[in-house]
Write a protein that holds these residues in place. Structure first.
Motif, PDB file in Angstrom:
ATOM      1  N   UNK A   1      -3.047   3.869  -2.723  1.00  0.00           N
ATOM      2  CA  UNK A   1      -2.179   3.120  -4.523  1.00  0.00           C
ATOM      3  C   UNK A   1      -2.562   1.630  -3.663  1.00  0.00           C
ATOM      4  N   UNK A   2      -3.652   0.640  -3.808  1.00  0.00           N
ATOM      5  CA  UNK A   2      -3.084  -0.931  -3.529  1.00  0.00           C
ATOM      6  C   UNK A   2      -2.461  -1.565  -5.199  1.00  0.00           C
ATOM      7  N   UNK A   3      -1.341  -1.785  -4.313  1.00  0.00           N
ATOM      8  CA  UNK A   3      -0.196  -2.778  -5.671  1.00  0.00           C
ATOM      9  C   UNK A   3      -0.362  -3.897  -5.122  1.00  0.00           C
ATOM     10  N   UNK A   4      -0.061  -5.320  -6.549  1.00  0.00           N
ATOM     11  CA  UNK A   4       0.318  -6.072  -6.937  1.00  0.00           C
ATOM     12  C   UNK A   4       1.676  -6.431  -7.807  1.00  0.00           C
ATOM     13  N   UNK A   5       2.232  -6.592  -6.508  1.00  0.00           N
ATOM     14  CA  UNK A   5       3.324  -6.964  -7.207  1.00  0.00           C
ATOM     15  C   UNK A   5       4.211  -5.449  -9.117  1.00  0.00           C
TER      16      UNK A   5
ATOM     17  N   UNK B   1       0.726  -1.202   0.183  1.00  0.00           N
ATOM     18  CA  UNK B   1      -0.497  -0.188   0.195  1.00  0.00           C
ATOM     19  C   UNK B   1       0.892   1.321  -0.632  1.00  0.00           C
ATOM     20  N   UNK B   2       0.267   2.074  -0.941  1.00  0.00           N
ATOM     21  CA  UNK B   2       1.202   3.427  -0.851  1.00  0.00           C
ATOM     22  C   UNK B   2       0.599   4.394  -0.486  1.00  0.00           C
ATOM     23  N   UNK B   3       1.331   5.034   0.313  1.00  0.00           N
ATOM     24  CA  UNK B   3       0.994   6.163   1.448  1.00  0.00           C
ATOM     25  C   UNK B   3       0.626   7.617   0.293  1.00  0.00           C
ATOM     26  N   UNK B   4       1.973   7.473  -0.233  1.00  0.00           N
ATOM     27  CA  UNK B   4       3.005   8.847  -1.116  1.00  0.00           C
ATOM     28  C   UNK B   4       3.915   8.223  -1.134  1.00  0.00           C
ATOM     29  N   UNK B   5       4.772   9.401  -2.563  1.00  0.00           N
ATOM     30  CA  UNK B   5       5.847   9.426  -2.316  1.00  0.00           C
ATOM     31  C   UNK B   5       6.402  11.335  -2.110  1.00  0.00           C
TER      32      UNK B   5
END
Length: 108
Positions: free
Chosen positions: A67-71, A35-39
């Motif tokens: 954002x929920x990321x898979x691979x 899970x991406x919180x931000x950058x």
């Protein structure tokens, strides 16, 4: 954040997706979900000056979905919840097929 301790769980034996597609052959393939919180972008000197208590501002508003990321491919967006004292993520929207396929094509 909300408490999801009463949320229904997906059954382990689920092998058929909505629409009748069978995923039994794929069910045991391990994938990495993140899970991406931000950058943010920083200079190395700024990173070297970070200390305990430093705050790094990210490129996302606090009320935006994560954002929920898979691979490494965006599959959904969601919000943070708590589940029995641990962090969890509630899926709010599934990414469009175009967005998911763009991530796959980018790695090809």
């Amino acid at each position: 954040m909300s408490d999801m301790s009463e949320a229904p769980r997906i059954e382990d034996g689920m092998t058929e997706a909505p629409g009748g597609r069978n995923f039994r052959l794929l069910a045991d393939i391990p994938v990495r979900m993140s899970v991406e919180v931000g950058s943010t972008q920083m200079r190395l000197a700024e990173i070297m000056n970070l200390a305990e208590g430093s705050v790094v501002e990210l490129d996302r508003q606090a009320d935006e979905l994560l954002d929920i990321m898979v691979n490494g491919t965006l599959v959904a967006r969601g919000e943070v919840v708590t589940v029995n004292g641990r962090y969890g993520i509630r899926v709010v929207e599934i990414a469009s097929t175009d967005a998911r396929m763009a991530g796959i094509e980018r790695r090809s």
